[in-house]
Design a protein around this motif. Structure first.
Motif, mmCIF file in Angstrom:
data_model
loop_
_atom_site.group_PDB
_atom_site.id
_atom_site.type_symbol
_atom_site.label_atom_id
_atom_site.label_comp_id
_atom_site.label_asym_id
_atom_site.label_seq_id
_atom_site.Cartn_x
_atom_site.Cartn_y
_atom_site.Cartn_z
ATOM 1 N N GLY A 1 18.097 -74.466 -70.908
ATOM 2 C CA GLY A 1 17.963 -73.329 -70.001
ATOM 3 C C GLY A 1 18.102 -71.963 -70.635
ATOM 4 N N CYS A 2 18.684 -71.039 -69.882
ATOM 5 C CA CYS A 2 18.574 -69.604 -70.122
ATOM 6 C C CYS A 2 19.485 -69.102 -71.231
ATOM 7 N N ARG A 3 19.294 -67.820 -71.544
ATOM 8 C CA ARG A 3 20.110 -67.166 -72.574
ATOM 9 C C ARG A 3 21.581 -67.123 -72.159
ATOM 10 N N LEU A 4 21.846 -66.983 -70.870
ATOM 11 C CA LEU A 4 23.231 -66.981 -70.403
ATOM 12 C C LEU A 4 23.886 -68.331 -70.687
ATOM 13 N N ASN A 5 23.141 -69.408 -70.509
ATOM 14 C CA ASN A 5 23.663 -70.724 -70.867
ATOM 15 C C ASN A 5 23.992 -70.804 -72.354
ATOM 16 N N GLN A 6 23.131 -70.204 -73.190
ATOM 17 C CA GLN A 6 23.373 -70.210 -74.625
ATOM 18 C C GLN A 6 24.644 -69.438 -74.952
ATOM 19 N N TYR A 7 24.819 -68.297 -74.294
ATOM 20 C CA TYR A 7 26.034 -67.499 -74.473
ATOM 21 C C TYR A 7 27.267 -68.338 -74.118
ATOM 22 N N GLU A 8 27.199 -68.995 -72.966
ATOM 23 C CA GLU A 8 28.353 -69.776 -72.519
ATOM 24 C C GLU A 8 28.588 -70.991 -73.409
ATOM 25 N N LEU A 9 27.516 -71.530 -73.974
ATOM 26 C CA LEU A 9 27.677 -72.647 -74.900
ATOM 27 C C LEU A 9 28.508 -72.229 -76.104
ATOM 28 N N GLU A 10 28.232 -71.021 -76.624
ATOM 29 C CA GLU A 10 29.010 -70.532 -77.766
ATOM 30 C C GLU A 10 30.483 -70.346 -77.380
ATOM 31 N N ALA A 11 30.712 -69.874 -76.149
ATOM 32 C CA ALA A 11 32.089 -69.740 -75.674
ATOM 33 C C ALA A 11 32.770 -71.103 -75.570
ATOM 34 N N MET A 12 32.020 -72.105 -75.086
ATOM 35 C CA MET A 12 32.582 -73.463 -74.986
ATOM 36 C C MET A 12 32.913 -74.040 -76.355
ATOM 37 N N THR B 1 23.313 -59.334 -70.505
ATOM 38 C CA THR B 1 22.781 -60.482 -69.780
ATOM 39 C C THR B 1 23.572 -60.734 -68.495
ATOM 40 N N GLY B 2 22.926 -61.420 -67.571
ATOM 41 C CA GLY B 2 23.563 -61.815 -66.324
ATOM 42 C C GLY B 2 22.572 -62.625 -65.501
ATOM 43 N N VAL B 3 23.056 -63.208 -64.431
ATOM 44 C CA VAL B 3 22.179 -63.969 -63.532
ATOM 45 C C VAL B 3 21.353 -63.020 -62.669
ATOM 46 N N ASP B 4 21.985 -61.982 -62.147
ATOM 47 C CA ASP B 4 21.315 -60.963 -61.325
ATOM 48 C C ASP B 4 21.816 -59.609 -61.807
ATOM 49 N N LEU B 5 21.288 -59.186 -62.947
ATOM 50 C CA LEU B 5 21.879 -58.077 -63.706
ATOM 51 C C LEU B 5 21.947 -56.784 -62.911
ATOM 52 N N THR B 6 20.922 -56.494 -62.103
ATOM 53 C CA THR B 6 20.917 -55.229 -61.372
ATOM 54 C C THR B 6 21.925 -55.200 -60.223
ATOM 55 N N SER B 7 22.591 -56.314 -59.950
ATOM 56 C CA SER B 7 23.660 -56.292 -58.953
ATOM 57 C C SER B 7 25.007 -55.970 -59.601
ATOM 58 N N TRP B 8 25.014 -55.750 -60.930
ATOM 59 C CA TRP B 8 26.278 -55.441 -61.614
ATOM 60 C C TRP B 8 26.970 -54.268 -60.915
#
Length: 417
Positions: A10-21, A189-196
């Protein structure tokens, strides 16, 4: 005992979280394990995850196999029913140190095999920050998670929960550390970035965050924004597009379609003219701006005329980098109950959209010949322009460096320096 094996979907956010894991698992001392981080965006993504799990089990027969990610969150029963799987971990649980400590401390099997709580009850974004991943060229910073919208085709809010933001001060501090480490580009990055910011005190907007980063981290050469919802873009972000050269002139837009009736049935918040007007306005402010976009082919009830409106949007918005998704029904979403388009027709329409996108890419690349670009090197021989086009160098360059060059030619989807 061997270090864990990680597989990402999946997405780049998943990749980010994978590195955190990976960091959390290493800190916990986890060994002899396989971790699969799943995606739920389409039914095909879930099928591929199951396929990957079977393949990884065969390759690692004695390891404990742990499944997490969006598909694990939305349909945990799918994975607990698989004989290859030992544990299923939710999207909240996967970002907690105690989850990994529990898995590492009790590998005999007494650790709860299913750890998936109600994602809608989560009110804060996981604070686990990693200082970049991948190459030395580019770092990704998660500033937001979840989504408050309920598009009729989308399962992601049920995998990610409601929108929640990382405070601006935390984001700025992390970016400062990344710059100190030598990163020349940061991607928000984010799931819905403009809602930040909507859930933060005083409800700041994404443009406020961008302005704050550029002001408080003056040594950051390049700031890039990942996928945004154009209808939610605020005035400060438009000002940054117009006046901040360090904000890269490439925006990926969550458009999804180009027909007003389909957009309404998708429960999107914009119409086709909104998308066209945004692209025109942004390009007036920044003439070198390029756009990517997500477009779905074959959404339920899509007629030939409706599809033609989606196809015309590619040229009307001058979209360069396309992500085309053949519609895939997700159980539990309203769109799954709408009259479906024939599967063969969906594939044909997706192919036509991709072909239109490919033609736009070729047009953009041809227009770069003879122009100067600042290219961020991803490895010794390949880097990317400000607009994210690949540039190939015959002579090796320093990885992570920004190299000014004149484009000499084009081969396929790459420019030549």
């Amino acid at each position: 005992m061997s270090a864990p094996v990680f597989s990402n979907h999946g997405c780049r956010l998943n990749q980010y979280e994978l590195e955190a894991m990976k960091e959390l698992a290493e800190d916990a001392g986890l060994r002899d394990a396989v971790v699969v981080n799943t995606c739920a965006v389409t039914a095909e993504a879930v099928r591929k995850a199951r396929q990957d799990i079977r393949k990884l089990r065969k390759a690692n027969p004695n390891a404990r196999l742990i499944v997490t990610g969006c598909a694990a969150q939305t349909e945990p029963e799918t994975f607990t029913a698989m004989g290859e799987v030992d544990a299923v971990i939710g999207n909240t649980e996967k970002m907690l140190g105690e989850t990994w400590q529990g898995l590492a401390a009790d590998f005999i099997g007494e650790t709860e095999a299913l750890q998936v709580d109600d994602i809608m009850s989560v009110t804060e974004t996981a604070g686990h920050l990693i200082d970049g991943f991948g190459t030395r060229s580019r770092a990704y910073v998660q500033v937001q998670n979840g989504c408050d919208h309920r598009c009729t085709f989308c399962i992601i809010p049920y995998g990610r929960g409601n929108s929640r933001s990382v405070p601006a001060g935390v984001v700025v501090d992390q970016i400062k550390r990344l710059v100190d480490k030598g990163f020349n580009e940061v991607v928000l990055t984010g799931v819905d970035l403009t809602s930040w910011g909507a859930d933060l005190p005083a409800a700041p907007r994404l443009g406020d965050l961008v302005m704050r980063i550029l002001k408080l981290v003056p040594d950051l050469p390049r700031l890039r924004i990942s996928s945004i919802d154009s209808i939610e873009v605020d005035e400060n972000l438009m000002q940054a597009i117009a006046n901040e050269s360090r904000l890269m002139p490439h925006l990926h837009l969550s458009l999804q379609h180009g027909d007003d009736m389909i957009l309404k049935r998708m429960k999107r918040r914009h119409l086709r003219d909104d998308a066209i007007n945004f692209c025109n306005e942004a390009r007036k402010l920044r003439p070198d701006m390029t756009f990517g976009a997500d477009i779905i082919a074959g959404f339920p009830t899509e007629t030939d005329a409706m599809f033609e409106n989606a196809l015309k949007l590619v040229s009307e918005c001058d979209l360069t980098w396309m992500h085309v998704f053949p519609y895939s029904a997700r159980t539990g979403t309203p769109a799954a109950r709408m009259p479906a388009v024939n599967g063969k027709l969906i594939k044909e329409r997706a192919a036509r959209l991709r072909a239109a996108g490919d033609a736009q890419v070729q047009s953009h690349l041809r227009a770069q010949i003879g122009k100067q670009h600042a290219v961020l090197m991803e490895n010794a021989h390949m880097g990317r322009t400000e607009q994210f086009a690949e540039v190939v160098f015959a002579n090796p360059q320093a990885e992570g460096a920004i190299v000014r060059t004149t484009i000499q030619g084009q081969t396929g989807t790459q420019l030549q320096a």
